[in-house]
Design an enzyme around this catalytic site. Structure first.
Site, PDB file in Angstrom:
ATOM      1  N   CYS A   9       0.835  -1.198   0.000  1.00 19.40           N
ATOM      2  CA  CYS A   9       0.000   0.000   0.000  1.00 19.40           C
ATOM      3  C   CYS A   9       0.870   1.247   0.000  1.00 19.40           C
ATOM      4  O   CYS A   9       2.030   1.219   0.371  1.00 19.40           O
ATOM      5  CB  CYS A   9      -0.869   0.014   1.254  1.00 19.40           C
ATOM      6  SG  CYS A   9      -1.746  -1.518   1.521  1.00 19.40           S
ATOM      7  N   LYS A  69       4.148  -3.528  -6.642  1.00 21.07           N
ATOM      8  CA  LYS A  69       5.562  -3.313  -6.962  1.00 21.07           C
ATOM      9  C   LYS A  69       6.458  -3.782  -5.834  1.00 21.07           C
ATOM     10  O   LYS A  69       7.524  -4.342  -6.048  1.00 21.07           O
ATOM     11  CB  LYS A  69       5.769  -1.811  -7.207  1.00 21.07           C
ATOM     12  CG  LYS A  69       7.188  -1.419  -7.580  1.00 21.07           C
ATOM     13  CD  LYS A  69       7.492  -1.875  -8.975  1.00 21.07           C
ATOM     14  CE  LYS A  69       8.927  -1.661  -9.364  1.00 21.07           C
ATOM     15  NZ  LYS A  69       9.307  -2.587 -10.455  1.00 21.07           N
ATOM     16  N   TRP A 100      -3.547  -2.153  -1.410  1.00 20.37           N
ATOM     17  CA  TRP A 100      -3.378  -3.440  -2.082  1.00 20.37           C
ATOM     18  C   TRP A 100      -3.884  -4.466  -1.078  1.00 20.37           C
ATOM     19  O   TRP A 100      -3.273  -4.674  -0.033  1.00 20.37           O
ATOM     20  CB  TRP A 100      -1.906  -3.672  -2.425  1.00 20.37           C
ATOM     21  CG  TRP A 100      -1.659  -4.869  -3.276  1.00 20.37           C
ATOM     22  CD1 TRP A 100      -1.619  -4.926  -4.641  1.00 20.37           C
ATOM     23  CD2 TRP A 100      -1.379  -6.207  -2.821  1.00 20.37           C
ATOM     24  NE1 TRP A 100      -1.346  -6.206  -5.048  1.00 20.37           N
ATOM     25  CE2 TRP A 100      -1.194  -7.015  -3.975  1.00 20.37           C
ATOM     26  CE3 TRP A 100      -1.273  -6.805  -1.563  1.00 20.37           C
ATOM     27  CZ2 TRP A 100      -0.910  -8.365  -3.901  1.00 20.37           C
ATOM     28  CZ3 TRP A 100      -0.997  -8.166  -1.495  1.00 20.37           C
ATOM     29  CH2 TRP A 100      -0.814  -8.929  -2.665  1.00 20.37           C
ATOM     30  N   LYS A 122       7.234 -11.807 -17.597  1.00 20.59           N
ATOM     31  CA  LYS A 122       6.800 -10.484 -18.088  1.00 20.59           C
ATOM     32  C   LYS A 122       5.446 -10.602 -18.777  1.00 20.59           C
ATOM     33  O   LYS A 122       4.557  -9.795 -18.560  1.00 20.59           O
ATOM     34  CB  LYS A 122       7.803  -9.880 -19.083  1.00 20.59           C
ATOM     35  CG  LYS A 122       9.111  -9.374 -18.541  1.00 20.59           C
ATOM     36  CD  LYS A 122       9.028  -8.124 -17.721  1.00 20.59           C
ATOM     37  CE  LYS A 122       8.735  -8.352 -16.284  1.00 20.59           C
ATOM     38  NZ  LYS A 122       9.588  -8.692 -15.293  1.00 20.59           N
ATOM     39  N   ARG A 126       2.288   1.221  -6.045  1.00 24.46           N
ATOM     40  CA  ARG A 126       2.424   0.322  -4.898  1.00 24.46           C
ATOM     41  C   ARG A 126       1.135  -0.443  -4.616  1.00 24.46           C
ATOM     42  O   ARG A 126       1.165  -1.562  -4.108  1.00 24.46           O
ATOM     43  CB  ARG A 126       2.803   1.111  -3.643  1.00 24.46           C
ATOM     44  CG  ARG A 126       4.161   1.744  -3.713  1.00 24.46           C
ATOM     45  CD  ARG A 126       4.423   2.518  -2.452  1.00 24.46           C
ATOM     46  NE  ARG A 126       4.641   1.620  -1.325  1.00 24.46           N
ATOM     47  CZ  ARG A 126       5.829   1.339  -0.823  1.00 24.46           C
ATOM     48  NH1 ARG A 126       6.896   1.877  -1.337  1.00 24.46           N
ATOM     49  NH2 ARG A 126       5.947   0.525   0.196  1.00 24.46           N
ATOM     50  N   GLU A 185       2.609 -11.360 -16.259  1.00 26.88           N
ATOM     51  CA  GLU A 185       2.330 -10.246 -15.345  1.00 26.88           C
ATOM     52  C   GLU A 185       1.451  -9.178 -15.975  1.00 26.88           C
ATOM     53  O   GLU A 185       0.538  -8.676 -15.346  1.00 26.88           O
ATOM     54  CB  GLU A 185       3.648  -9.554 -14.942  1.00 26.88           C
ATOM     55  CG  GLU A 185       4.427 -10.254 -13.884  1.00 26.88           C
ATOM     56  CD  GLU A 185       5.715  -9.506 -13.564  1.00 26.88           C
ATOM     57  OE1 GLU A 185       5.997  -9.306 -12.382  1.00 26.88           O
ATOM     58  OE2 GLU A 185       6.463  -9.121 -14.493  1.00 26.88           O
ATOM     59  N   HIS A 242      10.191 -33.277 -21.669  1.00 26.21           N
ATOM     60  CA  HIS A 242       9.706 -33.976 -20.468  1.00 26.21           C
ATOM     61  C   HIS A 242       8.368 -33.433 -20.000  1.00 26.21           C
ATOM     62  O   HIS A 242       8.035 -33.534 -18.814  1.00 26.21           O
ATOM     63  CB  HIS A 242      10.756 -33.878 -19.358  1.00 26.21           C
ATOM     64  CG  HIS A 242      12.063 -34.483 -19.739  1.00 26.21           C
ATOM     65  ND1 HIS A 242      12.239 -35.832 -19.896  1.00 26.21           N
ATOM     66  CD2 HIS A 242      13.242 -33.901 -20.051  1.00 26.21           C
ATOM     67  CE1 HIS A 242      13.490 -36.071 -20.268  1.00 26.21           C
ATOM     68  NE2 HIS A 242      14.117 -34.904 -20.372  1.00 26.21           N
ATOM     69  N   ASN A 301       0.112   0.309   6.337  1.00 30.50           N
ATOM     70  CA  ASN A 301       0.699  -0.572   5.343  1.00 30.50           C
ATOM     71  C   ASN A 301       1.315  -1.734   6.107  1.00 30.50           C
ATOM     72  O   ASN A 301       2.059  -1.513   7.055  1.00 30.50           O
ATOM     73  CB  ASN A 301       1.782   0.217   4.572  1.00 30.50           C
ATOM     74  CG  ASN A 301       2.399  -0.601   3.455  1.00 30.50           C
ATOM     75  OD1 ASN A 301       1.948  -1.702   3.178  1.00 30.50           O
ATOM     76  ND2 ASN A 301       3.422  -0.051   2.829  1.00 30.50           N
ATOM     77  N   GLY A 302       0.986  -2.974   5.735  1.00 28.84           N
ATOM     78  CA  GLY A 302       1.534  -4.138   6.446  1.00 28.84           C
ATOM     79  C   GLY A 302       0.430  -5.094   6.835  1.00 28.84           C
ATOM     80  O   GLY A 302      -0.677  -5.024   6.290  1.00 28.84           O
ATOM     81  N   GLU A 313      12.197 -15.251 -17.322  1.00 28.55           N
ATOM     82  CA  GLU A 313      11.869 -13.837 -17.165  1.00 28.55           C
ATOM     83  C   GLU A 313      10.924 -13.371 -18.290  1.00 28.55           C
ATOM     84  O   GLU A 313       9.985 -12.617 -18.045  1.00 28.55           O
ATOM     85  CB  GLU A 313      13.167 -13.012 -17.137  1.00 28.55           C
ATOM     86  CG  GLU A 313      12.994 -11.508 -17.058  1.00 28.55           C
ATOM     87  CD  GLU A 313      12.236 -10.996 -15.834  1.00 28.55           C
ATOM     88  OE1 GLU A 313      11.967 -11.780 -14.915  1.00 28.55           O
ATOM     89  OE2 GLU A 313      11.893  -9.807 -15.827  1.00 28.55           O
TER      90      GLU A 313
HETATM   91  C1  G6P Z   1       6.932  -8.091  -6.919  1.00 24.69           C
HETATM   92  C2  G6P Z   1       7.131  -7.269  -8.172  1.00 24.69           C
HETATM   93  C3  G6P Z   1       8.165  -7.935  -9.067  1.00 24.69           C
HETATM   94  C4  G6P Z   1       9.459  -8.145  -8.306  1.00 24.69           C
HETATM   95  C5  G6P Z   1       9.235  -8.924  -7.009  1.00 24.69           C
HETATM   96  C6  G6P Z   1      10.474  -8.885  -6.135  1.00 24.69           C
HETATM   97  O1  G6P Z   1       6.317  -9.289  -7.224  1.00 24.69           O
HETATM   98  O2  G6P Z   1       5.903  -7.120  -8.855  1.00 24.69           O
HETATM   99  O3  G6P Z   1       8.411  -7.126 -10.197  1.00 24.69           O
HETATM  100  O4  G6P Z   1      10.360  -8.838  -9.110  1.00 24.69           O
HETATM  101  O5  G6P Z   1       8.178  -8.332  -6.260  1.00 24.69           O
HETATM  102  O6  G6P Z   1      10.690  -7.569  -5.738  1.00 24.69           O
HETATM  103  P1  G6P Z   1      12.063  -6.967  -5.289  1.00 24.69           P
HETATM  104  O7  G6P Z   1      11.763  -5.519  -4.999  1.00 24.69           O
HETATM  105  O8  G6P Z   1      12.483  -7.713  -4.056  1.00 24.69           O
HETATM  106  O9  G6P Z   1      13.033  -7.128  -6.388  1.00 24.69           O
END
Ligand code: G6P
Length: 612
Positions: free
Chosen positions: A2, A607, A73, A489, A27, A492, A508, A99-100, A485
């Site tokens: 948040c 994020k 969030w 992407k 966030r 996501e 496999h 937040n938390g 990765e």
């Molecule tokens: C969230 C974000 C990702 C990120 C991950 C780890 O899931 O959406 O983009 O890779 O957290 O975050 P960090 O800040 O620890 O790299």
């Protein structure tokens, strides 16, 4: 997770809070709210984005020089108006943003209900504000004391800001495991969950530490105490952030801006560390812990999400060059599986935000077990950066798009520098290979610029495949983590199911999925296991799969087999991930845009994941 913004000063609080919430919207963005004090507390909160909150509050009273705002969030309770923050005490004297997670909220809630409290929301946060009210009333103490007493009863993570009716000049803030920054202006204060809403007003900030409570009062100095009520002298530091870095600068989305920033952000990661002329790599953190690294029995990376993928690249790099055994762990698994760690281990957390709760907790465990703990973080002054014995900042600049792009390549740049520096110190690399890799690393920003020029081709491909239901990404060796990765992407931001696989593992399992509707992105650059990837591509073709090949310029073999190829410049296999990932980022971006998805704020994602 948040976002928190609060203001107390001479100016109108509402526009400052709204602007700040928009900056923090990356966030959390499932609901938004604000509480403004002007005699009474005016509370406005809605499900949806900050713009919805603005519409809702448009014709309502907003005059106030003190206020708190929040973007949510959801953790406890679905996104709806009631669950949005701020939350109020039963007597409507106190408003609180949080937040938390309050882990013991259920037992606290039951107890408060027996004492006559009623709750409007399903959140843990509302329990906290009622608990503070309850203590205030029963113990006859002021808000600061009641807050401190309440926090003694709370188990969990929090960053909170509170305002109180009758106190138009004062905010109370506290943190434990969730970041909180206080901006110190002239006769005004700002509080936020990170510095982005503050930077345009002041560069002087105080980062609250865990279990600290701050009384922020207009016309007075910030008073900080720990939870045991001992006074702490707050350290005012200067922000390095600038405003330009957190704005879109003409790009349609932050993600696209950040993809295009990569030539520069990779350069910035190397700046002052790589001297090509004399072939020297100097990384402060590595020099400081040189003997630990030289005698390390293992390096263990802990990370989540994209950072976990760069950790995998780091494993290949460090084992290949420096010959130190490396393990890569999901932080969330590591922390709960009683890992065997000893004093000769170096545990390295990789984290863009430096706030990921699981990664931070994994580090704490490693620390308790006596390992040296090291951080590779992007956000300066973040919790992970401050918890570690040493570390290297990635210097990628603020990353706002939820899907990580430039932080990934910056992390890999740091890992490449580390692997080279350690290998050179250990003597596990020949001088000529070392110098060759150093020279190649220096050219990477230019190569990335070249790869970005494939954008139109990728847009064309995106249009062809935007309606696919599944994607497979294949790569081997250094490009296996890149396949993971690329798939992440796409998942996501476009909500298309995608899997990344080591190319040889395809037979496999995933091979069963392949038919004429399945696009397969195969990373088949000319180095390393090229021939073997070519064989894997043939296996896909034999089953009518559609191949999008990421190949080295001038490649003929894959071009003949693939439906489409994207040609990228040649580099050493060791550095391949830095350029092979670029087309995959662009592909995900364009597909998501064409599908009408919110690229910078994908559904359900945050994020910075500050809850476990
Ligand atoms: C969230 C974000 C990702 C990120 C991950 C780890 O899931 O959406 O983009 O890779 O957290 O975050 P960090 O800040 O620890 O790299």
């Amino acid at each position: 997770m948040c976002g928190i913004v609060a203001y107390v000063g001479e100016k109108e609080a509402y526009p400052i809070i709204i602007k700040g919430l928009k900056r923090l919207e990356y966030r959390g963005y499932d609901s938004a709210g604000v509480a403004l004090l002007n005699g009474d507390i005016n509370l406005y909160k809605v499900k949806g984005k900050v713009s919805k909150l603005e519409d809702f509050a448009a014709n309502k009273p907003k005059t106030s020089t003190i206020g708190i705002g929040h973007t949510r969030w959801a953790t406890h309770g679905p996104p709806n108006d009631e669950n949005a923050h701020p939350h109020m005490s039963g007597n409507e004297n106190i408003a609180l943003i949080h937040n938390g997670i309050i882990e013991n909220y259920d037992s606290l809630k039951k107890e408060l209900i027996t004492r006559g409290h009623t709750f409007k929301s399903e959140t843990d946060t509302e329990v906290l504000v009622h608990l503070i009210e309850d203590i205030q009333e029963n113990e006859k103490v002021d808000l600061e004391t009641a807050t401190r007493m309440a926090l003694h009863e709370v188990v969990g993570a929090y960053a909170i800001v509170i305002l109180e009716k009758g106190n138009p000049n004062r905010l109370i803030a506290a943190r434990n495991s969730s970041p909180l920054v206080i901006g110190v202006g002239e006769d005004e204060f700002f509080v936020a969950s990170d510095a982005t809403p503050i930077v345009e007003y002041t560069k002087n900030v105080i980062y609250l530490e865990d279990e600290q409570v701050a009384v922020i009062e207009k016309g007075k100095e910030v008073k900080v105490t720990n939870i045991a009520n001992q006074k702490v002298t707050p350290y005012i530091e200067e922000l390095e952030l600038n405003l330009e870095a957190i704005e879109k600068g003409g790009y349609e989305h932050f993600m696209l801006k950040e993809i295009y920033e990569q030539p520069q952000s990779i350069r910035n990661s190397m700046l002052g560390r790589l001297n090509v002329k004399n072939g020297k790599i100097v990384m402060g953190g590595i020099e400081e812990f040189e003997s630990k690294f030289m005698n390390a029995s293992r390096i263990i990376f802990v990370a989540c999400g994209t950072s976990w993928h760069s950790a995998l690249v780091g494993e290949y790099m460090i084992e290949d060059l420096a010959r130190i055994p490396v393990e890569v762990e999901y932080a969330s698994e590591f922390r709960y599986r009683n890992p065997i760690i000893n004093e000769k281990d170096i545990v390295i957390a990789i984290s863009q935000s430096g706030e990921t709760a699981d990664t931070l907790a994994a580090l704490e465990i490693a620390k308790q077990k006596g390992a040296t703990i090291y951080g590779i973080c992007n956000v300066v002054g973040s919790s992970i950066a401050r918890a570690t014995d040493g570390g290297s900042y990635t210097h990628a600049g603020p990353e706002i798009g939820v899907a990580s792009t430039k932080a990934f390549t910056a992390q890999i740049t740091i890992l490449a520098l580390m692997a080279l520096s350690l290998a050179e110190k250990k003597g596990s690399i020949t001088k000529s290979r070392y110098q060759n890799l150093v020279n190649q690393l220096d050219t990477i920003p230019n190569l990335v610029e070249k790869v970005l020029k494939t954008n139109d081709q990728i847009k064309y491909l995106a249009d062809l495949y935007k309606d696919a239901h599944n994607f497979l990404y294949l790569g081997r060796g250094y490009n296996f983590p890149v396949a993971l990765e690329g798939a992440l992407k796409l998942k996501e931001i476009s909500y298309i199911h995608a899997e990344g696989y080591p190319a040889a593992e395809m037979k496999h399992g995933p091979i069963a999925l392949i038919d004429e509707n399945m696009p397969v992105v195969a990373i088949a650059t000319r180095k390393g296991s090229y021939q073997k990837v070519v064989s894997n591509i043939q296996e896909v073709k034999a089953r009518n799969g559609k191949i999008i090949g990421i190949v080295t310029e001038g490649d003929e073999a894959v071009k003949e087999m693939a439906d489409y190829v994207i040609e990228i410049p040649e580099t050493e296999e060791f550095l391949d991930p830095l350029i092979t990932v670029i087309p995959l980022q662009l592909l995900a971006y364009h597909i998501a845009v064409m599908r009408g998805c919110n690229v910078d704020q994908p559904r359900n994602l945050a994020k910075s994941v500050t809850v476990e």
